[in-house]
Design an enzyme around this catalytic site. Structure first.
Site, short mmCIF file in Angstrom:
data_model
loop_
_atom_site.label_atom_id
_atom_site.label_comp_id
_atom_site.label_asym_id
_atom_site.label_seq_id
_atom_site.Cartn_x
_atom_site.Cartn_y
_atom_site.Cartn_z
N TYR A 227 0.82 -1.22 0.00
CA TYR A 227 0.00 0.00 0.00
C TYR A 227 0.85 1.27 0.00
CZ TYR A 227 -4.00 -3.02 1.10
OH TYR A 227 -4.97 -3.99 1.07
N LYS B 241 2.99 -15.70 3.05
CA LYS B 241 2.92 -16.50 1.83
C LYS B 241 4.36 -16.89 1.50
CE LYS B 241 0.73 -18.27 -1.72
NZ LYS B 241 -0.20 -19.43 -1.61
N ASP C 24 -3.48 -18.24 2.36
CA ASP C 24 -4.64 -18.90 1.73
C ASP C 24 -5.26 -19.92 2.68
OD1 ASP C 24 -2.25 -20.28 1.40
OD2 ASP C 24 -2.68 -20.97 -0.63
N ASP D 85 -5.60 -6.49 5.85
CA ASP D 85 -6.75 -5.75 5.34
C ASP D 85 -7.84 -6.75 4.94
OD1 ASP D 85 -8.34 -3.69 4.40
OD2 ASP D 85 -7.30 -3.53 2.47
N ASP E 254 -11.45 -7.97 7.33
CA ASP E 254 -12.83 -7.86 6.84
C ASP E 254 -13.53 -9.22 6.93
OD1 ASP E 254 -12.47 -5.17 6.09
OD2 ASP E 254 -13.70 -5.45 4.29
#
Ligand code: IPM
Ligand code: MG
Length: 360
Positions: A141, A191, A223, A247, A251
Site C-alpha cells: 500500500y 505466503k 490462503d 486488510d 474484513d
C-alpha cells in the site's frame, strides 16, 4: 485533561462520531476526567471545503493531541478524483503514515447476545475471540507504483512491496505482547512458499519467539488462513499479518461476528494513537439515523485503554454495550425478530446512560 482530535469524515462518519462523543461525555462524568475535543476535517468533505482531503490544519491537530478518533472517509462522490485527492489514498493512508501507527489492532469478538447474527453456524462461532494485528504503514500500500506504456499499445504496471527487518520486528513485538496478555497463541500469516518478503517475515518473527516463552508461535500461509477462518475460527487468538493480508483477513473476520458495524480498531506505535471503526462511510444509509454507532463507541473504549491508560473506564463502556445488547436493543444491521429497534442516536444514548449509572 486529554486532548482528542475528532475527525468525523464522510457518510455515516459524523453520526457514529456523535454517538461516541455522547458516550465519552458519560465517561467524563463518571471517571472525573476531562476530554478536550477538537474537530477537524478529513476525507471527501474536507476536499469539498478546502480542496484537499487532508488539510494541513488537520495534520497538525492530529500530531499535537493525545489521541485521534476518526469516523469514516470516502464515498462515490469522490471516487473519480485523481488518486492523491481521494479520501482513502489521499487522506487515510498518509495520516496513518504521519502518525507512524504501524500496528493496527482489530479485535473480533462475538457478543453472546448476537450469536445468531453470524452467517456461520452458532457452534462454529460461539465464544469467538480473536485479534488481528495488521502491519499498517508498509508493504504494497505504500510502495512505489508506476505505469508504463508498452510498444504494443498496452500498459505495464509496477507495484513494489518493501519490508525491512525493523518494520517486521516492531509489529511482531506488539503481537507477541498482545498474545502474552491473552491466551498465549500467535499465528503469523504469510505466503512464504512464494514471496521473498514473506520469507523474511517468517525469519524475523521466528527469531523473536525465544524472547516470549509463554507464547506458542505458529506460521500459517495466508490462503490456508482464509480457509481456517471460516472452518474453525476459534483456533485463533492473535493473528499477525502484513498490511494487505491483514486488510483482507480482518474484513473476513468481521463477518464471523455478524456485523461489521460492531468492530473497533486501534492503530498504535507512534506518539498518538488513531481509533476508528473498521467499517466504511456507508453513504447509502448516511443521514438517516440508521448507522450502528457501536464500532465507534468501542473504538473510543480502545482509546481509553491504550492512549489514556483508563482500563476501568474502557471496560465500563464495553460492559455498557454488552448490557444494552442483552436488553434486546438493536440497530438495523443487527436486527433480529423480537428485538427492539434503535436508531443511531438512541443506541448511543442507551450506552451512555449505562455508563453514567455504572454497572447495571
Ligand atoms: C481499512 C480500509 C482501508 C485500508 C482503505 C479505506 C484504504 O479498507 O481500514 O481496512 O485498506 O486500510
Ligand atoms: Mg479494509
Amino acid at each position: 485533561m486529554f486532548k482528542i482530535t475528532v475527525l468525523p469524515g464522510d457518510g455515516i462518519g459524523p453520526e457514529v462520531i456523535a454517538g461516541a462523543l455522547r458516550v465519552l461525555q458519560a465517561v467524563q462524568k463518571r471517571a472525573g476526567v476531562e476530554f478536550a475535543t477538537r474537530e477537524a476535517a478529513i476525507g471527501g468533505s474536507a476536499y469539498d471545503r478546502f480542496g484537499t482531503p487532508l488539510p494541513g490544519e488537520t495534520q497538525q491537530a492530529c500530531l499535537h493531541c493525545d489521541a485521534v478518533l476518526l469516523g469514516a472517509v470516502g464515498g462515490p462522490k469522490w471516487d473519480a478524483l485523481p488518486v492523491h485527492l481521494r479520501p482513502e489514498a489521499g487522506a487515510l493512508l498518509p495520516l496513518r503514515k504521519q502518525l507512524a501507527v504501524f500496528a493496527n489492532i482489530r479485535p473480533t469478538k462475538l457478543h453472546s447476545a448476537l450469536a445468531e447474527a453470524s452467517t456461520l453456524k452458532r457452534e462454529v462461532v460461539a465464544g469467538l475471540d480473536l485479534v488481528v494485528v495488521r502491519e499498517l504503514t508498509g508493504g504494497l500500500y505504500f510502495g512505489d507504483k508506476r505505469r508504463e506504456e508498452l510498444p504494443d499499445g498496452g500498459q505495464k504496471v509496477v507495484e513494489t512491496l518493501e519490508y525491512s527487518t525493523g518494520e517486521i520486528e516492531r509489529v511482531a513485538r506488539m503481537a507477541f505482547g498482545m498474545a502474552q496478555k491473552r491466551r498465549g497463541k500467535l499465528t503469523s500469516v504469510d505466503k512464504a512458499n512464494v514471496l521473498e518478503s514473506s520469507r523474511l517475515w517468517r525469519e524475523v518473527v521466528s527469531d523473536l519467539a525465544g524472547e516470549y516463552p509463554g507464547v506458542e508461535l505458529e506460521h500459517m500461509l495466508v490462503d490456508n488462513c482464509a480457509m481456517q477462518m471460516v472452518r474453525h475460527p476459534r483456533q485463533f487468538d492473535v493473528l499477525l499479518t502484513e498490511n494487505m493480508f491483514g486488510d483482507i483477513l480482518s474484513d473476513q473476520a468481521s463477518q464471523l461476528t455478524g456485523s461489521i458495524g460492531m468492530l473497533p480498531s486501534a492503530s498504535l506505535g507512534g506518539q498518538v494513537g488513531l481509533y476508528e471503526p473498521i467499517h466504511g462511510s456507508a453513504p447509502d444509509i448516511a443521514g438517516q439515523d440508521m448507522a450502528n454507532p457501536i464500532a465507534t463507541i468501542l473504538s473510543a473504549a480502545m482509546m481509553l485503554r491504550y492512549s489514556f491508560n483508563m482500563e476501568e473506564a474502557a471496560a465500563l463502556v464495553e460492559q455498557a454495550v454488552e448490557a444494552v445488547l442483552e436488553e434486546g436493543w438493536r440497530t438495523v444491521d443487527i436486527m433480529q425478530p423480537g428485538m427492539r429497534r434503535a436508531g443511531t442516536v438512541q443506541m448511543a444514548g442507551l450506552v451512555a446512560e449505562k455508563v453514567e449509572r455504572g454497572r447495571s
